[in-house]
Every structure is written in structure tokens, then in C-alpha cells.
Design a protein around this motif. Structure first.
Motif, mmCIF file in Angstrom:
data_model
loop_
_atom_site.group_PDB
_atom_site.id
_atom_site.type_symbol
_atom_site.label_atom_id
_atom_site.label_comp_id
_atom_site.label_asym_id
_atom_site.label_seq_id
_atom_site.Cartn_x
_atom_site.Cartn_y
_atom_site.Cartn_z
ATOM 1 N N LEU A 152 11.317 -20.146 8.798
ATOM 2 C CA LEU A 152 9.881 -19.913 8.838
ATOM 3 C C LEU A 152 9.500 -18.702 8.006
ATOM 4 O O LEU A 152 8.495 -18.705 7.284
ATOM 5 C CB LEU A 152 9.433 -19.677 10.282
ATOM 6 N N GLY A 153 10.317 -17.651 8.097
ATOM 7 C CA GLY A 153 9.993 -16.452 7.341
ATOM 8 C C GLY A 153 10.033 -16.694 5.853
ATOM 9 O O GLY A 153 9.183 -16.189 5.107
ATOM 10 N N ILE A 154 11.000 -17.484 5.383
ATOM 11 C CA ILE A 154 11.090 -17.692 3.942
ATOM 12 C C ILE A 154 10.072 -18.700 3.463
ATOM 13 O O ILE A 154 9.540 -18.573 2.357
ATOM 14 C CB ILE A 154 12.528 -18.101 3.592
ATOM 15 N N LEU A 155 9.735 -19.687 4.280
ATOM 16 C CA LEU A 155 8.717 -20.641 3.863
ATOM 17 C C LEU A 155 7.326 -20.037 3.895
ATOM 18 O O LEU A 155 6.386 -20.619 3.363
ATOM 19 C CB LEU A 155 8.753 -21.881 4.747
ATOM 20 N N SER A 156 7.169 -18.885 4.550
ATOM 21 C CA SER A 156 5.829 -18.329 4.682
ATOM 22 C C SER A 156 5.269 -17.894 3.337
ATOM 23 O O SER A 156 4.056 -17.840 3.166
ATOM 24 C CB SER A 156 5.838 -17.143 5.642
ATOM 25 N N LEU B 274 8.641 -15.277 17.612
ATOM 26 C CA LEU B 274 9.848 -15.970 18.057
ATOM 27 C C LEU B 274 11.057 -15.061 18.037
ATOM 28 O O LEU B 274 12.027 -15.287 18.754
ATOM 29 C CB LEU B 274 10.147 -17.158 17.140
ATOM 30 N N SER B 275 11.010 -14.030 17.180
ATOM 31 C CA SER B 275 12.190 -13.192 17.053
ATOM 32 C C SER B 275 12.257 -12.134 18.139
ATOM 33 O O SER B 275 13.223 -11.384 18.203
ATOM 34 C CB SER B 275 12.195 -12.512 15.685
ATOM 35 N N GLY C 167 14.880 -12.959 8.660
ATOM 36 C CA GLY C 167 13.740 -13.857 8.850
ATOM 37 C C GLY C 167 12.525 -13.114 9.349
ATOM 38 O O GLY C 167 11.392 -13.403 8.975
ATOM 39 N N ARG C 168 12.768 -12.120 10.211
ATOM 40 C CA ARG C 168 11.649 -11.353 10.747
ATOM 41 C C ARG C 168 10.974 -10.542 9.646
ATOM 42 O O ARG C 168 9.750 -10.511 9.539
ATOM 43 C CB ARG C 168 12.185 -10.428 11.821
ATOM 44 N N VAL C 169 11.807 -9.882 8.799
ATOM 45 C CA VAL C 169 11.238 -9.082 7.720
ATOM 46 C C VAL C 169 10.461 -9.962 6.752
ATOM 47 O O VAL C 169 9.330 -9.639 6.362
ATOM 48 C CB VAL C 169 12.371 -8.318 6.996
ATOM 49 N N CYS C 170 11.069 -11.100 6.372
ATOM 50 C CA CYS C 170 10.391 -11.997 5.431
ATOM 51 C C CYS C 170 9.105 -12.533 6.040
ATOM 52 O O CYS C 170 8.086 -12.644 5.346
ATOM 53 C CB CYS C 170 11.301 -13.172 5.070
ATOM 54 N N GLY C 171 9.133 -12.827 7.330
ATOM 55 C CA GLY C 171 7.929 -13.340 7.977
ATOM 56 C C GLY C 171 6.822 -12.321 7.987
ATOM 57 O O GLY C 171 5.646 -12.647 7.765
ATOM 58 N N ILE C 172 7.190 -11.060 8.226
ATOM 59 C CA ILE C 172 6.161 -10.020 8.260
ATOM 60 C C ILE C 172 5.594 -9.788 6.874
ATOM 61 O O ILE C 172 4.374 -9.598 6.704
ATOM 62 C CB ILE C 172 6.747 -8.731 8.865
#
Lengths: 96, 162
Positions: B85-89, B110-111, B136-141
Motif C-alpha cells: 500500500l505504501g509503495i502504490l500510494s 495498519l502499521s 511501508g510506513r515511511v513510503c505511505g506517509i
């Protein structure tokens, strides 16, 4: 494929290009094999492909440093896309 | 002072040569005793998995045991989801930024649970899944903030045109 492209609503409604502009034309150029033109049209496309392919590989093979590499690939893609967007806006602003 | 005489009826450690205890389970003096404790075939450090779960308990809190990985560690739940999810964001943030914001919010929320799970029990989960979660969390943010930025720019452009 060239006849069925998505149209970006921000360009038709606002006249302003969104950060994803040129991605589809760049993809078509890539399919034709013209890498230099594709890179010129949208430099963020090839980093995006690299990112997606590496994501799939990492999920299957679980590289050791895979998560860190993914993170930096993502950040570099974002930087490239943003840079292109800002440069183009400034360029257009200067000319009009 | 002489030491007290050895009590042959007292249960002892079957591995202790001086005090093997009562090896014959049929001669249990105390019928309320747990019969499994007198089993001489039982290994001393065997931890039985917790089959009697309290159903009100959080099912993630049972002691993790994965027989397929040498350390017995489990993967953190939802770690791959957060990463994807983070990378697709970033891809979703191109269309007006709204899907990017949504994906970023989902990735960040979710994280939360796996992160606290890992901090409570670092040895029980694989490190690679924790790294996936962090990335994933960093990329999502980042995707969330970019999506918000794009949305803001488009709104300002729309307002400036009117």
C-alpha cells in the motif's frame, strides 16, 4: 492503445498539468523502443517500473536489504517526479 | 548433625541419581497430583503450546511458534500489506492525490498494531517483516503528504482560475 488513452481531468478542466502528465505517452514510446524519447517525455516512468518490479521480486524472494532499497527507490522516484513537475511549471510560467 | 533420612515416598527428580523419586506411576500416594508430572519420558524443558486459549484474549498474544523457520519466528501480520500500500500510494497520488491520501492513511494506521506487537516481543517476529513494515510506513506517509500537496496545488489552481 494510442487511441484509448485516459484523459487527465486536470488538463481539460483547469488547463494545468498534473504530476502524472505524459506518463501514458512515455509508456507508448517505451513500447516502441525509443528509450531516450520516453525518458525525455516522463523521466519518472522508468524509476516507477524499477520500483514495481523490485517490489514484486522482494515479496517473492525476500531480499535482506530489500525494504531499505525499496524505500530509497521510492524516495528517488518521488524526487524525480516532483522535480520534473516543478521545472515544467516554472518553464511554462516563464514563457507565457 | 546427621541429614534427615531419605524419604522414599517423596516424589523426586527422575534424573537425579540420588533421589529418583517414585518411578512407578501406579503407586501415586496423592491422587490429586498431576499425572503428567510423573511421566519419566517427558523432557525437562518442553514447552507445550497453549491450546487452552481464553477466547477473550487477543489471539495475537499467544506465544508465536513457527516450525518452518529455525528461530521459530512468525511474520508480523499485515507487514506485506503495509509495504504494498505504501509503495502504490505514489502511483495513486497522481490522480488528484485523493487515492494517494487514502492509501497513505490506511498504510499508516495498519502499521500501528504490528509495530506495538514487535516492540513487546522483538525476538518472536522476523526482522525482515519488521523492516518491510517500517519501509511501508515511511513510503505511505510520504505518499500521503505528496497526495495532500497535489490536492492543495490543484485546489489553489482551481480557485485562482475562478
Amino acid at each position: 492503445m494510442e487511441q484509448h488513452q485516459f484523459s487527465c481531468p486536470s488538463k481539460s478542466l483547469l488547463g494545468m498539468e498534473c504530476p502524472g502528465c505524459g506518463m501514458q505517452r512515455s509508456f507508448i514510446l517505451l513500447m516502441r523502443g525509443e528509450f531516450a524519447d520516453s525518458l525525455l517525455m516522463y523521466p519518472g516512468l522508468i524509476p516507477t517500473f524499477v520500483l514495481l518490479i523490485f517490489l514484486v521480486l522482494h515479496l517473492i524472494f525476500r531480499f535482506e536489504k530489500g525494504a531499505k532499497i525499496l524505500q530509497w527507490l521510492y524516495i528517488s522516484t518521488v524526487v524525480i517526479v516532483l522535480a520534473k513537475f516543478i521545472v515544467r511549471q516554472v518553464f511554462l510560467f516563464q514563457h507565457s | 548433625m546427621n541429614p534427615p533420612p531419605h524419604n522414599p515416598y517423596e516424589p523426586g527428580n527422575p534424573w537425579d541419581p540420588n533421589n529418583p523419586g517414585n518411578n512407578n506411576p501406579g503407586q501415586n500416594q496423592n491422587w490429586q497430583q498431576n499425572p503428567w508430572q510423573q511421566n519419566p519420558y517427558q523432557q525437562p524443558n518442553y514447552q507445550q503450546p497453549n491450546y487452552q486459549q481464553n477466547w477473550q484474549q487477543n489471539p495475537y498474544q499467544q506465544s508465536p511458534y513457527n516450525p518452518f523457520i529455525p528461530g521459530g519466528q512468525l511474520d508480523l501480520p499485515n507487514a506485506s500489506t503495509v509495504l504494498v500500500l505504501g509503495i502504490l500510494s505514489i502511483l495513486a497520488a497522481f490522480c488528484y492525490g485523493i487515492p494517494g491520501i487514502i492509501m497513505g492513511i490506511i498504510a499508516a494506521s495498519l502499521s500501528g498494531t504490528p509495530k506495538s506487537l514487535y516492540e513487546n516481543n522483538p525476538g518472536g517476529y522476523t526482522a525482515s517483516s519488521y523492516n518491510n513494515l517500517k519501509a511501508g510506513r515511511v513510503c505511505g506517509i510520504i505518499g500521503l503528504s505528496l497526495g495532500g500537496l497535489f490536492l492543495l496545488i490543484i485546489l489553489i489552481a482551481a480557485l485562482a482560475d475562478m
